[in-house]
Design a protein around this motif. Structure first.
Motif, PDB file in Angstrom:
ATOM      1  N   GLY A 281       0.806  -1.215   0.000  1.00 57.20           N
ATOM      2  CA  GLY A 281       0.000   0.000   0.000  1.00 57.20           C
ATOM      3  C   GLY A 281       0.838   1.263   0.000  1.00 57.20           C
ATOM      4  N   VAL A 282       1.952   1.231   0.727  1.00 60.51           N
ATOM      5  CA  VAL A 282       2.841   2.389   0.765  1.00 60.51           C
ATOM      6  C   VAL A 282       3.517   2.581  -0.585  1.00 60.51           C
ATOM      7  N   LYS A 283       3.963   1.504  -1.205  1.00 65.95           N
ATOM      8  CA  LYS A 283       4.593   1.604  -2.528  1.00 65.95           C
ATOM      9  C   LYS A 283       3.633   2.183  -3.554  1.00 65.95           C
ATOM     10  N   ALA A 284       2.382   1.725  -3.513  1.00 61.33           N
ATOM     11  CA  ALA A 284       1.405   2.167  -4.502  1.00 61.33           C
ATOM     12  C   ALA A 284       1.121   3.663  -4.395  1.00 61.33           C
ATOM     13  N   ALA A 285       1.148   4.197  -3.181  1.00 61.43           N
ATOM     14  CA  ALA A 285       0.825   5.606  -2.976  1.00 61.43           C
ATOM     15  C   ALA A 285       2.050   6.509  -3.025  1.00 61.43           C
ATOM     16  N   LEU A 286       3.249   5.929  -3.087  1.00 65.13           N
ATOM     17  CA  LEU A 286       4.471   6.721  -2.943  1.00 65.13           C
ATOM     18  C   LEU A 286       4.687   7.673  -4.102  1.00 65.13           C
ATOM     19  N   ARG A 287       4.530   7.202  -5.346  1.00 67.75           N
ATOM     20  CA  ARG A 287       4.832   8.046  -6.502  1.00 67.75           C
ATOM     21  C   ARG A 287       3.961   9.301  -6.532  1.00 67.75           C
ATOM     22  N   SER A 288       2.646   9.128  -6.394  1.00 65.10           N
ATOM     23  CA  SER A 288       1.761  10.291  -6.442  1.00 65.10           C
ATOM     24  C   SER A 288       2.018  11.218  -5.254  1.00 65.10           C
ATOM     25  N   ARG A 289       2.332  10.644  -4.101  1.00 65.38           N
ATOM     26  CA  ARG A 289       2.600  11.468  -2.915  1.00 65.38           C
ATOM     27  C   ARG A 289       3.862  12.304  -3.104  1.00 65.38           C
ATOM     28  N   LEU A 290       4.869  11.739  -3.748  1.00 61.26           N
ATOM     29  CA  LEU A 290       6.099  12.484  -4.007  1.00 61.26           C
ATOM     30  C   LEU A 290       5.859  13.615  -4.995  1.00 61.26           C
ATOM     31  N   GLN A 291       5.020  13.357  -6.005  1.00 65.94           N
ATOM     32  CA  GLN A 291       4.724  14.403  -6.989  1.00 65.94           C
ATOM     33  C   GLN A 291       3.992  15.571  -6.337  1.00 65.94           C
ATOM     34  N   GLU A 292       3.089  15.276  -5.414  1.00 67.38           N
ATOM     35  CA  GLU A 292       2.394  16.333  -4.689  1.00 67.38           C
ATOM     36  C   GLU A 292       3.368  17.122  -3.817  1.00 67.38           C
ATOM     37  N   PHE A 293       4.281  16.418  -3.186  1.00 73.87           N
ATOM     38  CA  PHE A 293       5.212  17.061  -2.262  1.00 73.87           C
ATOM     39  C   PHE A 293       6.198  17.946  -3.010  1.00 73.87           C
ATOM     40  N   ASP A 294       6.644  17.515  -4.196  1.00 71.76           N
ATOM     41  CA  ASP A 294       7.632  18.278  -4.952  1.00 71.76           C
ATOM     42  C   ASP A 294       7.099  19.638  -5.370  1.00 71.76           C
ATOM     43  N   ALA A 295       5.774  19.771  -5.433  1.00 72.80           N
ATOM     44  CA  ALA A 295       5.193  21.045  -5.845  1.00 72.80           C
ATOM     45  C   ALA A 295       5.193  22.065  -4.714  1.00 72.80           C
ATOM     46  N   LYS A 296       5.464  21.622  -3.503  1.00 75.60           N
ATOM     47  CA  LYS A 296       5.461  22.521  -2.361  1.00 75.60           C
ATOM     48  C   LYS A 296       6.783  23.277  -2.254  1.00 75.60           C
ATOM     49  N   GLU A 297       6.865  24.140  -1.254  1.00 73.56           N
ATOM     50  CA  GLU A 297       8.089  24.900  -1.046  1.00 73.56           C
ATOM     51  C   GLU A 297       9.242  23.988  -0.633  1.00 73.56           C
ATOM     52  N   GLU A 298      10.436  24.474  -0.871  1.00 72.78           N
ATOM     53  CA  GLU A 298      11.617  23.691  -0.551  1.00 72.78           C
ATOM     54  C   GLU A 298      11.966  23.867   0.924  1.00 72.78           C
ATOM     55  N   PHE A 299      12.362  22.755   1.569  1.00 73.42           N
ATOM     56  CA  PHE A 299      12.705  22.768   2.988  1.00 73.42           C
ATOM     57  C   PHE A 299      14.209  22.562   3.145  1.00 73.42           C
ATOM     58  N   THR A 300      14.735  23.089   4.246  1.00 75.05           N
ATOM     59  CA  THR A 300      16.141  22.838   4.557  1.00 75.05           C
ATOM     60  C   THR A 300      16.280  21.477   5.230  1.00 75.05           C
ATOM     61  N   VAL A 301      17.512  21.023   5.361  1.00 77.18           N
ATOM     62  CA  VAL A 301      17.762  19.739   6.015  1.00 77.18           C
ATOM     63  C   VAL A 301      17.278  19.774   7.454  1.00 77.18           C
TER      64      VAL A 301
END
Length: 514
Positions: A281-301
């Protein structure tokens, strides 16, 4: 011991003398350890800690349930199951007794389960009985280890005897020493057998076990009297423990925590190993979740690590408890390796119960938090890579003249004059990092060197004066190269401190998921 008539399977009085526990001592000690854990978990102090701390903890309420009554039902069911496991082992030992009085104890325990008003047990007497059994188990644990030591002594002695059998009796000093040690070890084992379960009558031990079972049954009945038995139905299939996934999830969470804490020091296959172990379930949702996250602001370490810590601080203890529980008393050898702790009285915080593990964790809820951690971990690795940790080789940076390169702010400088420009002005660093380095310099810190090296630096200065170095040597290319290198190293160290990263090595790091 409850006295019943012979037709009920029991007789009054002390059990008749029968067979010794002997080699069964280690299995009996294992059973005592299980009973001791359950007995301690039912103490007033432990129950108070359970209700006020464990059931109110973030991990339990987020992954298991936020309903206290439901949690109490789960705990009560766990205690009954633990008592059932303990009782079955007592029944087995009873069937091994020579005296048939102790056979078929299961029928007696069933009557306890159906009796809502069990016969009164003196709590103080049962506590004394339990402590006596724990003491015997402790001595049995020592016996277990000393028997292994005796076996090694005997093997060494036989081997040495074969090696020196051709030598005269007067030249067998090492063999005599070994034989003396062997005799001492045999004497120690003999003493421990007398003090441990080895020399006890099995009927005597089983009698004490029956008392403990009856007392625990009463304690559970009274403690959870207001707790109704809940039928979890189909939802129970979504619990990690029932599905046999608790340990797997615990290992995944530990992997994420290890990578997040040391993103630079990773074996090459760590990223792939974690990804392939993720739940479907985590693998299946990972790609779309990463695409959503990449559109957000950039965070520091530092920001990413802070966000991950919000979840890791309560989910990692559950994972660690799960792993500890699976390393428990599964086999007599495993018990004996930690048997030295059985005689100690641990605090409620040290007595791990099933509710403190991932056994009852809801699978869907756990998948959600694991997915969020993996997404943040992906961003952490990306940021670490982009910042250049472990990637860019240290390039020599030297202060060059105007003929070679134009310095910042169009500063003109003759190559014959000393270079006054700060070496890190040429480096690509942020204003915040520049201010921090200025602060370090103003505090008279030696960049790139620890304070422990100041004494060495002073000695170097004295040695240069003694060698009569010229003024021009103070601005030599070698010195400027060393300064620039120190500045580069110090810059990396300062950034690591700012971001909470320990730079202990340089390993190529790829994004977690591409």
């Amino acid at each position: 011991m409850t006295s019943l008539n012979p037709s009920s399977g029991f007789i009054s009085g002390i059990a008749a003398r029968g067979n010794k526990v002997s080699i069964l001592a280690f299995e009996v000690a294992n059973t005592i350890a299980k009973g001791a854990n359950l007995w301690r978990s039912m103490s007033d102090e432990s129950i108070k800690f359970l209700k006020e701390d464990i059931l109110q903890s973030d991990g339990v309420r987020k992954l298991i349930s936020a309903d206290t009554n439901e949690l109490l039902c789960i705990v009560a069911a766990d205690k009954r199951e633990e008592l059932d496991v303990f009782s079955r082992e007592v029944i087995r030992f009873g069937d091994l007794c020579k005296n048939p009085t102790w056979h078929n104890l299961g029928r007696y325990f069933q009557k306890l389960s159906s009796d809502l008003t069990p016969q009164e047990q003196l709590k103080a007497e049962v506590e004394t009985t339990m402590r006596h059994l724990i003491h015997l188990a402790q001595n049995t644990s020592e016996l277990y280890h000393e028997l292994h030591a005796l076996d090694r002594f005997e093997q060494d002695y036989r081997r040495k005897l074969q090696e020196e059998e051709s030598l005269p009796a007067g030249k067998r000093e090492s063999l005599m020493i070994l034989h003396s040690e062997l005799k001492r070890q045999r004497k120690l084992v003999k003493s421990l057998k007398k003090k441990s379960l080895w020399s006890r009558n099995l009927e005597e031990v089983v009698e004490k076990f029956v008392d403990v079972v009856a007392s625990l049954h009463k304690e559970i009945l009274e403690t959870f009297s207001n707790t109704a038995t809940m039928n979890h139905g189909p939802a129970q299939n979504q619990r990690l423990g029932v599905a046999g996934l608790a340990l797997h999830y615990a290992n995944i969470i530990n992997q994420i925590d290890n990578i997040a804490s040391r993103p630079l020091v990773l074996p090459p296959n760590t990223r792939d190993s974690l990804y392939h172990g993720l739940p479907a379930g985590v693998k299946a949702a990972l790609r779309s979740r990463l695409q959503e996250f990449d559109a957000k602001e950039e965070f520091t370490v530092a920001q990413i690590k802070a966000e991950m810590q919000k979840t890791l601080k309560w989910i990692v203890p559950l994972a660690e408890n799960t792993i500890r529980a699976h390393q428990g008393f599964g086999w007599v050898g495993e018990w004996a390796n930690i048997g030295t702790e059985v005689n100690k009285n641990p605090t409620p915080e040290q007595n791990i119960t099933r509710i403190q593990t991932l056994y009852h964790a809801d699978k869907q809820k756990t998948d959600h938090y694991v997915l969020e951690l993996v997404v943040w971990l992906h961003q952490l690795v990306i940021q670490v890579k982009n910042r250049g940790y472990g990637f860019k080789p240290l390039q020599p940076v030297r202060c060059r003249s105007q003929k070679e390169i134009s310095l910042p702010h169009e500063t003109k400088q003759d190559s014959s004059q000393p270079c006054n420009t700060r070496a890190y002005d040429i480096l690509q660093i942020s204003e915040e990092e520049r201010e921090l380095l200025d602060c370090l310099i103003s505090n008279r810190m030696i960049l790139g060197r620890s304070k422990s090296l100041e004494l060495v630096t002073r000695k170097d200065k004295r040695s240069r004066r003694n060698r009569g170095l010229s003024r021009s040597s103070g601005n030599s290319p070698a010195k400027e190269f060393s300064l620039a290198l120190d500045l580069q190293l110090e810059r990396r160290r300062v950034l690591d401190v700012m971001d909470g990263i320990d730079t202990l090595g340089s390993f190529p790091i790829a994004p977690f998921y591409t």
